[in-house]
Design a protein around this motif. Structure first.
Motif, PDB file in Angstrom:
ATOM      1  N   LEU A 183       0.845  -1.188   0.000  1.00  0.00           N
ATOM      2  CA  LEU A 183       0.000   0.000   0.000  1.00  0.00           C
ATOM      3  C   LEU A 183       0.882   1.240   0.000  1.00  0.00           C
ATOM      4  N   PRO A 184       0.453   2.314  -0.657  1.00  0.00           N
ATOM      5  CA  PRO A 184       1.222   3.556  -0.559  1.00  0.00           C
ATOM      6  C   PRO A 184       1.194   4.056   0.885  1.00  0.00           C
ATOM      7  N   PRO A 185       2.302   4.580   1.382  1.00  0.00           N
ATOM      8  CA  PRO A 185       2.376   5.032   2.774  1.00  0.00           C
ATOM      9  C   PRO A 185       1.702   6.383   2.955  1.00  0.00           C
ATOM     10  N   GLN A 186       0.390   6.405   2.892  1.00  0.00           N
ATOM     11  CA  GLN A 186      -0.336   7.669   2.946  1.00  0.00           C
ATOM     12  C   GLN A 186      -1.685   7.465   3.616  1.00  0.00           C
ATOM     13  N   CYS A 187      -2.204   8.529   4.155  1.00  0.00           N
ATOM     14  CA  CYS A 187      -3.563   8.532   4.687  1.00  0.00           C
ATOM     15  C   CYS A 187      -4.490   9.014   3.581  1.00  0.00           C
ATOM     16  N   GLY A 188      -5.465   8.200   3.259  1.00  0.00           N
ATOM     17  CA  GLY A 188      -6.352   8.505   2.143  1.00  0.00           C
ATOM     18  C   GLY A 188      -6.077   7.554   1.002  1.00  0.00           C
ATOM     19  N   THR A 222     -11.128  11.058   5.955  1.00  0.00           N
ATOM     20  CA  THR A 222      -9.804  10.973   5.338  1.00  0.00           C
ATOM     21  C   THR A 222      -9.944  11.301   3.850  1.00  0.00           C
ATOM     22  N   PRO A 223      -8.850  11.623   3.169  1.00  0.00           N
ATOM     23  CA  PRO A 223      -8.935  11.942   1.728  1.00  0.00           C
ATOM     24  C   PRO A 223      -9.129  10.679   0.884  1.00  0.00           C
ATOM     25  N   SER A 224     -10.171   9.922   1.147  1.00  0.00           N
ATOM     26  CA  SER A 224     -10.359   8.613   0.511  1.00  0.00           C
ATOM     27  C   SER A 224     -11.537   8.609  -0.453  1.00  0.00           C
ATOM     28  N   GLN A 225     -11.466   7.661  -1.393  1.00  0.00           N
ATOM     29  CA  GLN A 225     -12.560   7.384  -2.319  1.00  0.00           C
ATOM     30  C   GLN A 225     -12.761   5.870  -2.364  1.00  0.00           C
ATOM     31  N   ASN A 243     -21.972  -2.199 -10.813  1.00  0.00           N
ATOM     32  CA  ASN A 243     -20.851  -1.770  -9.987  1.00  0.00           C
ATOM     33  C   ASN A 243     -20.715  -0.258 -10.082  1.00  0.00           C
ATOM     34  N   SER A 244     -20.142   0.342  -9.065  1.00  0.00           N
ATOM     35  CA  SER A 244     -20.015   1.804  -9.053  1.00  0.00           C
ATOM     36  C   SER A 244     -18.606   2.214  -9.457  1.00  0.00           C
ATOM     37  N   GLY A 245     -18.466   3.491  -9.768  1.00  0.00           N
ATOM     38  CA  GLY A 245     -17.151   4.074  -9.925  1.00  0.00           C
ATOM     39  C   GLY A 245     -16.660   4.601  -8.593  1.00  0.00           C
ATOM     40  N   LEU A 246     -15.495   5.232  -8.596  1.00  0.00           N
ATOM     41  CA  LEU A 246     -14.966   5.817  -7.370  1.00  0.00           C
ATOM     42  C   LEU A 246     -15.860   6.959  -6.899  1.00  0.00           C
ATOM     43  N   MET A 247     -16.156   6.953  -5.605  1.00  0.00           N
ATOM     44  CA  MET A 247     -16.969   7.995  -4.989  1.00  0.00           C
ATOM     45  C   MET A 247     -16.239   8.517  -3.750  1.00  0.00           C
ATOM     46  N   PRO A 248     -16.294   9.836  -3.491  1.00  0.00           N
ATOM     47  CA  PRO A 248     -15.670  10.352  -2.272  1.00  0.00           C
ATOM     48  C   PRO A 248     -16.433   9.866  -1.040  1.00  0.00           C
ATOM     49  N   VAL A 249     -15.705   9.616   0.036  1.00  0.00           N
ATOM     50  CA  VAL A 249     -16.331   9.219   1.306  1.00  0.00           C
ATOM     51  C   VAL A 249     -15.762  10.048   2.454  1.00  0.00           C
ATOM     52  N   ALA A 250     -15.182  11.204   2.130  1.00  0.00           N
ATOM     53  CA  ALA A 250     -14.491  12.000   3.147  1.00  0.00           C
ATOM     54  C   ALA A 250     -15.458  12.635   4.136  1.00  0.00           C
ATOM     55  N   THR A 251     -16.622  13.055   3.678  1.00  0.00           N
ATOM     56  CA  THR A 251     -17.574  13.726   4.556  1.00  0.00           C
ATOM     57  C   THR A 251     -18.696  12.773   4.934  1.00  0.00           C
ATOM     58  N   THR A 252     -19.459  13.164   5.938  1.00  0.00           N
ATOM     59  CA  THR A 252     -20.603  12.344   6.349  1.00  0.00           C
ATOM     60  C   THR A 252     -21.609  12.216   5.210  1.00  0.00           C
ATOM     61  N   PRO A 452     -10.178  18.182  -5.334  1.00  0.00           N
ATOM     62  CA  PRO A 452     -11.517  18.496  -5.838  1.00  0.00           C
ATOM     63  C   PRO A 452     -12.489  17.319  -5.710  1.00  0.00           C
ATOM     64  N   GLN A 453     -11.952  16.096  -5.687  1.00  0.00           N
ATOM     65  CA  GLN A 453     -12.825  14.921  -5.569  1.00  0.00           C
ATOM     66  C   GLN A 453     -13.347  14.741  -4.148  1.00  0.00           C
ATOM     67  N   THR A 454     -12.476  14.900  -3.155  1.00  0.00           N
ATOM     68  CA  THR A 454     -12.864  14.616  -1.773  1.00  0.00           C
ATOM     69  C   THR A 454     -12.975  15.863  -0.906  1.00  0.00           C
ATOM     70  N   GLY A 455     -12.407  16.983  -1.348  1.00  0.00           N
ATOM     71  CA  GLY A 455     -12.359  18.167  -0.514  1.00  0.00           C
ATOM     72  C   GLY A 455     -11.363  18.043   0.619  1.00  0.00           C
ATOM     73  N   ALA A 456     -10.488  17.050   0.567  1.00  0.00           N
ATOM     74  CA  ALA A 456      -9.631  16.727   1.703  1.00  0.00           C
ATOM     75  C   ALA A 456      -8.158  16.901   1.377  1.00  0.00           C
ATOM     76  N   LEU A 457      -7.381  17.111   2.436  1.00  0.00           N
ATOM     77  CA  LEU A 457      -5.930  17.226   2.378  1.00  0.00           C
ATOM     78  C   LEU A 457      -5.385  16.646   3.670  1.00  0.00           C
ATOM     79  N   ASN A 458      -4.333  15.812   3.566  1.00  0.00           N
ATOM     80  CA  ASN A 458      -3.758  15.193   4.758  1.00  0.00           C
ATOM     81  C   ASN A 458      -2.373  15.751   5.034  1.00  0.00           C
ATOM     82  N   PHE A 459      -2.137  16.107   6.297  1.00  0.00           N
ATOM     83  CA  PHE A 459      -0.820  16.512   6.765  1.00  0.00           C
ATOM     84  C   PHE A 459      -0.267  15.378   7.620  1.00  0.00           C
TER      85      PHE A 459
END
Length: 616
Positions: A183-188, A222-225, A243-252, A452-459
């Protein structure tokens, strides 16, 4: 030419009056719905008796073979076997097994074969093949003439396993398994969530949906889809919809939209056979249709049973066998390899009695060699869970480790006059910076733009235990010039939770009008929502710039508004978009000519630029 202690790498040779040729076709990745690409560099051995010993990790057969060969670029591994004087007795049957392979690949020494139902019929079956009786002047190719065929012909010596020739049925191509990418070493993450909806899931669909909720809730914040795939006899599953395509799940709100994809499933949704081959084919097809940067990072495969079908369904394709044979596993491995080749990590999750400890070999074949032992789930290739409740906990733990310690910022826009519940993800990225209180704490990146897809950024944060918790100030680049204004919630510039502690609230201290400060521990995955209110898109301002040109006997002179002779004044009347502005002036002996200039009356909200809805 190969013999005891020798090997051959060449095109398929012709047999002679003193040799027989045994040819094994070695495969790598699923190419089309019915073909598999070749794999070079695999060493096979021919043994006089069925080999039983193998390496526990890489799976290659140990012992000393009579003859060996190495597969070429066409995937052909061919052995010229001496028959008669100095060789084997005519009519001898030998056993074939892989003894070594190229880097990045491993062998599968055992499969669990089984009928459609009944635990008693599940058998650990050695994944080796027996040749037909060998005679000089003959070529024996895998997939034809009763060698690695369907049904199988491994009957000498007679097997004590019931339905043995069914269990060892093969399509003639021997695929090895690709090593699972990291896995890439990242959150999201970009995750393919692949769910078994075959008939055996009936009675557990409600629990399955609860496990899926746990998975989605872990990604939320998290900045995930995520994308949802289902399978039974084919993919998508018989009753599950597309089947679905990628969807953002960052917000409720985003997470709830994803949950709606499966909220309507009932127990009757589960139906059909289990086709691991096609589940991976569906994921690989989406990967190949996207830019490589948009490939799935992770495919989580949730299944409660061994594969009992392979290939597409319909006229011209094999009907489901309703049996877990070598052939179902061979095709599943090739399609899983295709997904791994696109740098997508596969984690297979076996649930319940349908995948007992004996099914470890099958889960290993499609994912990787490391079982989850209850400790480091980030290193696990496959998981076996007693029930879907345990699956939910495991999936939650699987997707969060890379997020600690870190801060995820989720940017949301509240429509003008709306509430926080109406917030949406902005179409354009917003800039944020993060600065630690302690210079010993490293923040990566120090600034960035939300997706733009998730509205998220991880530090991502890095610090030692003695520096925990680490204080960090996050600042937003406000877009007040575009009419956006901060939208505090209960007086706070951000609302933060700790994902590592089941979304427990995190104390926030405001920093200026838009920034905020939080403390982050070594095991904390902090997620913060930052809101701004959009400008009123239904209102517009009209600004008039006025300049004076004054003509006298001395000529014409231009004045900015306010610099003209004091007895020259003007006022503006704005009636409607169709009405012309009326002007009046008090004249002196000079004759002024008003033109557009720098006179700026107060803006008046009178014109609408047209309807505009915030993005959903």
């Amino acid at each position: 030419m190969s013999g005891p202690g020798g090997s051959a790498v060449a095109d398929v040779p012709d047999p002679t009056d003193s040799t027989a040729v045994v040819n094994v076709s070695v495969g790598a990745d699923r190419d089309t719905a019915t073909t598999i690409t070749p794999l070079a560099g695999v060493t096979f051995g021919l043994f006089s008796a069925q080999p039983t010993e193998y390496e526990p990790f890489d799976g290659y057969t140990t012992g000393t073979p009579l003859y060996t060969c190495v597969s070429d670029a066409d995937g052909d591994c061919s052995v010229e076997v001496p028959v008669g004087a100095g060789g084997i007795t005519p009519g001898t049957r030998l056993w074939v097994a892989p003894v070594a392979g190229p880097s990045g690949w491993y062998a599968n020494p055992v499969f669990q074969t089984a009928p459609l139902t009944g635990a008693a019929g599940r058998v650990q079956t050695r994944h080796v093949f027996q040749t037909p009786p060998l005679y000089a002047g003959q070529t024996y190719r895998s997939g034809s003439g009763g060698f690695m065929s369907d049904p199988g012909t491994q009957t000498t010596p007679p097997s004590t396993i019931s339905q043995y020739t069914t269990r060892v049925a093969s399509g003639g191509v021997w695929p090895l398994s690709r090593v699972n990418p990291d896995l890439p070493p990242q959150c999201g993450l970009k995750v393919a969530f692949v769910v078994d909806l075959s008939a055996s899931v009936q009675g557990s669909v409600t629990a399955l949906k609860s496990a899926a909720d746990s998975f989605v809730d872990a990604l939320r914040g998290t900045p995930s889809q995520a994308a949802l795939f289902t399978f039974s006899t084919d993919s998508p599953a018989v009753n599950a919809g597309p089947n679905s395509g990628l969807m953002p799940v960052a917000t409720t709100a985003d997470a709830n939209r994803f949950k709606q994809l499966y909220s309507g499933w009932t127990e009757s949704t589960a139906n059909g056979y289990t086709n691991w081959d096609r589940e991976f084919g569906a994921v690989a097809a989406v990967n190949e249709s996207d830019d490589p940067d948009e490939h799935f990072d992770l495919a989580i495969v949730l299944t409660d049973g061994n594969p009992t079908a392979f290939g597409p369904q319909g006229p011209g394709y094999p009907q489901p066998a309703g049996f877990t044979r070598f052939r179902e596993m061979e095709n599943a491995i090739a399609s899983a390899n295709r997904v791994k080749a696109e740098d997508t990590r596969i984690v297979s999750v076996g649930v319940g009695d349908g995948l007992d400890q004996g099914a470890t070999a099958n889960l290993r074949a499609i994912s990787g060699r490391t079982a989850y032992d209850g400790t480091d789930i980030a290193e696990a290739d496959f998981i076996q869970a007693a029930d879907y409740a345990e699956v939910g906990r495991d999936l939650h733990d699987l997707v969060l480790p890379a997020c600690a310690p870190s801060i995820s910022v989720i940017k949301q826009i509240v429509p003008h006059g709306g509430t926080a519940d109406d917030a949406y993800t902005p179409a354009e990225g917003w800039q944020f910076t993060a600065e630690p209180d302690n210079p010993a704490v490293t923040v990566t990146p120090t600034s960035g733009t939300t997706s733009p897809q998730t509205g998220a950024l991880n530090f991502d944060l890095a610090f030692e235990a003695e520096d925990s918790p680490a204080g960090v100030t996050v600042a937003e680049d406000p877009q007040t010039a575009q009419g956006y204004t901060p939208f505090p919630v209960d007086g706070q510039n951000a609302v933060c939770v700790n994902k590592s502690e089941d979304d427990a609230p995190v104390e926030v201290t405001n920093s200026g009008t838009t920034g905020f400060h939080v403390d982050v521990g070594l095991q904390d995955a902090v997620s913060c929502v930052v809101l701004d209110q959009a400008p009123d898109v239904n209102a517009a301002s009209v600004v008039i710039h006025k300049r004076w040109q004054v003509t006298t006997a001395a000529g014409t002179q231009t004045y900015e508004e306010g610099d003209q002779p004091s007895d020259l004044q003007a006022r503006l009347h704005l009636a409607s978009t169709a009405a012309a502005a009326s002007r009046s002036s008090r004249k002196s002996s000079a004759t002024p000519t008003p033109t557009h200039g720098s006179c700026t009356p107060s803006p008046r909200k009178a014109h609408s630029p047209g309807p505009r809805a915030p993005p959903g």
